[in-house]
Scaffold this motif. Structure first.
Motif, PDB file in Angstrom:
ATOM      1  N   UNK A  51       0.710  -1.226   0.058  1.00  0.00           N
ATOM      2  CA  UNK A  51       0.130  -0.252   0.013  1.00  0.00           C
ATOM      3  C   UNK A  51       0.628   1.447  -0.171  1.00  0.00           C
ATOM      4  N   UNK A  52       2.090   1.230  -0.620  1.00  0.00           N
ATOM      5  CA  UNK A  52       2.752   2.318  -0.767  1.00  0.00           C
ATOM      6  C   UNK A  52       2.779   2.799  -2.386  1.00  0.00           C
ATOM      7  N   UNK A  53       2.950   4.051  -2.394  1.00  0.00           N
ATOM      8  CA  UNK A  53       3.008   4.673  -3.887  1.00  0.00           C
ATOM      9  C   UNK A  53       4.172   5.587  -4.008  1.00  0.00           C
ATOM     10  N   UNK A  54       4.821   5.581  -4.937  1.00  0.00           N
ATOM     11  CA  UNK A  54       6.108   6.358  -5.420  1.00  0.00           C
ATOM     12  C   UNK A  54       5.852   6.958  -6.711  1.00  0.00           C
ATOM     13  N   UNK A  55       6.019   8.501  -6.548  1.00  0.00           N
ATOM     14  CA  UNK A  55       5.958   8.993  -7.979  1.00  0.00           C
ATOM     15  C   UNK A  55       6.932  10.132  -8.083  1.00  0.00           C
ATOM     16  N   UNK A  56       7.132  10.562  -9.086  1.00  0.00           N
ATOM     17  CA  UNK A  56       7.713  11.910  -9.405  1.00  0.00           C
ATOM     18  C   UNK A  56       6.540  12.861 -10.028  1.00  0.00           C
ATOM     19  N   UNK A  57       6.544  13.825  -9.437  1.00  0.00           N
ATOM     20  CA  UNK A  57       5.583  14.981  -9.914  1.00  0.00           C
ATOM     21  C   UNK A  57       6.312  16.100 -10.780  1.00  0.00           C
ATOM     22  N   UNK A  58       6.030  16.195 -12.064  1.00  0.00           N
ATOM     23  CA  UNK A  58       6.575  17.464 -12.632  1.00  0.00           C
ATOM     24  C   UNK A  58       5.875  18.490 -13.068  1.00  0.00           C
ATOM     25  N   UNK A  59       6.308  19.503 -12.562  1.00  0.00           N
ATOM     26  CA  UNK A  59       5.493  20.829 -12.858  1.00  0.00           C
ATOM     27  C   UNK A  59       6.077  21.955 -13.788  1.00  0.00           C
ATOM     28  N   UNK A  60       5.993  23.006 -14.049  1.00  0.00           N
ATOM     29  CA  UNK A  60       6.379  23.820 -14.988  1.00  0.00           C
ATOM     30  C   UNK A  60       7.907  24.225 -14.691  1.00  0.00           C
ATOM     31  N   UNK A  61       8.273  24.322 -13.534  1.00  0.00           N
ATOM     32  CA  UNK A  61       9.774  25.057 -13.123  1.00  0.00           C
ATOM     33  C   UNK A  61      10.458  23.912 -12.248  1.00  0.00           C
ATOM     34  N   UNK A  62       9.772  23.039 -11.669  1.00  0.00           N
ATOM     35  CA  UNK A  62      10.389  22.228 -10.546  1.00  0.00           C
ATOM     36  C   UNK A  62       9.802  20.753 -10.583  1.00  0.00           C
ATOM     37  N   UNK A  63      10.206  19.996  -9.959  1.00  0.00           N
ATOM     38  CA  UNK A  63       9.611  18.561  -9.842  1.00  0.00           C
ATOM     39  C   UNK A  63      10.076  18.094  -8.330  1.00  0.00           C
ATOM     40  N   UNK A  64       9.272  16.982  -7.926  1.00  0.00           N
ATOM     41  CA  UNK A  64       9.555  16.213  -6.375  1.00  0.00           C
ATOM     42  C   UNK A  64       9.137  14.964  -6.657  1.00  0.00           C
ATOM     43  N   UNK A  65       9.896  14.221  -5.827  1.00  0.00           N
ATOM     44  CA  UNK A  65       9.750  12.761  -5.473  1.00  0.00           C
ATOM     45  C   UNK A  65       8.527  12.705  -4.319  1.00  0.00           C
TER      46      UNK A  65
END
Length: 198
Positions: A51-65
């Motif tokens: 029940x874990x979820x791992x993602x990278x989220x990309x926006x216009x100027x930055x990203x996050x794990x």
């Protein structure tokens, strides 16, 4: 790195319900922003099983794990800011470099962090937000696996306030309550069903 308890309530919408909320809340199209979620797991979906979820989220100027892990009735989010270049390097290599902090959490769930992680789903969201006291009303239009869906989310610092707000919105706009798996599950299920089509 930062961590926070994610208290959110969500409900899938029809396109008409989405547009009714958009107009009724006086939202403006110029305030819509786009973000892309890239989801990772092992080839055997060991994270999903925990029940874990791992993602990278990309926006216009930055990203996050982001790693989401169970926490009582909600989720604990562990977020690490990365550059757009770092995000693209991870995606290009089709493998995932776990930071020490995220690796520690994965290991605490009994996962072997030497097992490589792979991309298994992409989901793009057109999002608009509106502040409401201690909560945020979120309307999402999501694209994944050649599908489009619409979603209402309420993010809040208080479970009671957030639950009341989404209930009021759904009552006022005559929106029925629908079972709403999270985005990662919807993307996974859509891709899995396509894989099993004959």
């Amino acid at each position: 790195m930062d961590q926070n308890i994610e208290i959110e309530f969500k409900n899938l919408l029809t396109e008409k319900e989405y547009m009714d909320l958009f107009k009724g809340l006086n939202l403006k199209t110029q305030n819509i922003f786009s973000q892309e979620n890239i989801y990772f797991d092992t080839i055997n979906f060991d994270l999903k099983k925990k029940k874990l979820a791992l993602r990278i989220r990309i926006k216009n100027t930055h990203a996050e794990i982001t790693l989401k892990s169970p926490h009582k009735e909600h989720l604990l989010e562990t977020n690490i800011a990365i550059s757009l270049l770092e995000a693209q390097q991870i995606i290009k290599s089709n493998a995932y470099y776990t930071s020490d902090s995220i690796a520690d959490i994965l290991r605490s769930y009994g996962l072997d962090t030497n097992i490589p992680l792979k991309i298994f789903a992409n989901l793009r969201t057109e999002r608009i937000e509106q502040k409401n006291n201690n909560s945020i009303i979120v309307l999402d239009k999501n694209y994944y696996a050649n599908q489009v869906d619409y979603e209402l989310e309420v993010e809040s610092s208080s479970a009671e306030e957030g639950n009341q707000l989404i209930d009021d919105l759904m009552k006022n706009y005559e929106i029925p309550k629908r079972k709403t798996p999270n985005k990662i599950m919807r993307a996974f299920n859509a891709i899995h069903s396509k894989d099993t089509e004959v």
